[in-house]
Design a protein around this motif. Structure first.
Motif, PDB file in Angstrom:
ATOM      1  N   LYS A 206      35.712  28.096  34.788  1.00  0.00           N
ATOM      2  CA  LYS A 206      35.352  28.963  35.056  1.00  0.00           C
ATOM      3  C   LYS A 206      35.991  29.686  36.356  1.00  0.00           C
ATOM      4  O   LYS A 206      35.845  29.840  37.538  1.00  0.00           O
ATOM      5  N   ASN A 207      37.559  29.391  36.241  1.00  0.00           N
ATOM      6  CA  ASN A 207      38.857  29.608  36.460  1.00  0.00           C
ATOM      7  C   ASN A 207      38.296  28.493  38.890  1.00  0.00           C
ATOM      8  O   ASN A 207      39.332  29.567  39.392  1.00  0.00           O
ATOM      9  N   TYR A 208      38.168  27.387  38.318  1.00  0.00           N
ATOM     10  CA  TYR A 208      37.782  27.020  39.997  1.00  0.00           C
ATOM     11  C   TYR A 208      36.901  27.229  40.726  1.00  0.00           C
ATOM     12  O   TYR A 208      37.081  27.384  42.017  1.00  0.00           O
TER      13      TYR A 208
END
Length: 226
Positions: A206-208
């Motif tokens: 989730k893109n960090y």
């Protein structure tokens, strides 16, 4: 500045006698014949491996470098490539990873001098049992440190397919680090934090973005020193 270069078989020891920097560069033979030029921090033509190593030592972003003995190309990286795939191959390439020798970091820790960040990768385990015998669980206190963590763990799912745990505790008076320092940087998922938790984690797929979760879930993590 007086420069002394000593060769120890596959290791190169660079000492810059300015009173500030001592770095050793260690050859990683498993990566021979491979290189990476994407997301590099510097590309230069060097007359020798010693010059490439020197350029690395002078660049505070350098954690590793690739050197080609045929083309004399030197590629400097801030990534140790522990959990990042090296995507290219070619004749003549060798890969070196640096270690701090000033005493700033313990052995087996990497030093990213740009952020004065000593860190060590740790295996995945249940969050309640996270342990850093040397140092503490990594804290993310700036966007630059968040981005750097994303960079050095880009392909960690190939080894540990879990979220990445980090410092953070909801004290009831705001989120704080383990030493009680208030947290001022956050990268929450849109619907978090949902509840009190002593475990913060970055979700890679989730893109960090950050989640607050219970400590009975598994995660990988980094220890930082001090």
């Amino acid at each position: 500045m007086n420069l002394k270069i000593v060769f120890f078989h596959l290791n190169l020891l660079i000492k810059i006698y300015s009173g500030t920097i001592v770095i050793s560069a260690h050859h990683k033979p498993d990566a021979d014949g491979k290189f990476e030029d994407q997301n590099n921090d510097e590309i230069i033509v060097s007359i020798s491996i010693a010059e490439c190593d020197m350029r690395c030592s002078l660049n505070p972003r350098c954690v590793s470098f690739f050197y080609n003995s045929l083309t004399k190309l030197c590629i400097v990286h801030s990534n140790p490539f522990t959990y990042t795939v090296i995507t290219k191959s070619g004749t003549g390439w060798r890969f070196y990873v640096t270690r701090d020798r000033t005493g700033r970091c313990p052995d087996n820790f990497f030093l990213y001098r740009q952020l004065d960040f000593c860190y060590q990768f740790m295996p995945s385990l249940m969050a309640a049992y996270i342990s850093c015998p040397l140092g503490t669980l990594q804290r993310i206190d700036t966007e630059e440190k968040q981005n750097y963590t994303m960079k050095i763990t880009a392909n960690i799912e190939l080894v540990y397919d879990d979220a990445i745990c980090m410092q953070g505790k909801n004290t009831g008076e705001g989120w704080k680090f383990l030493d009680g320092t208030p947290m001022t940087y956050f990268n929450w998922n849109w619907n978090h934090p949902k509840f009190d938790s002593n475990q913060l984690r970055m979700i890679r797929n989730k893109n960090y973005v950050w989640f607050a979760t219970a400590d009975n879930k598994y995660c990988s993590y980094l220890c930082e020193y001090p």
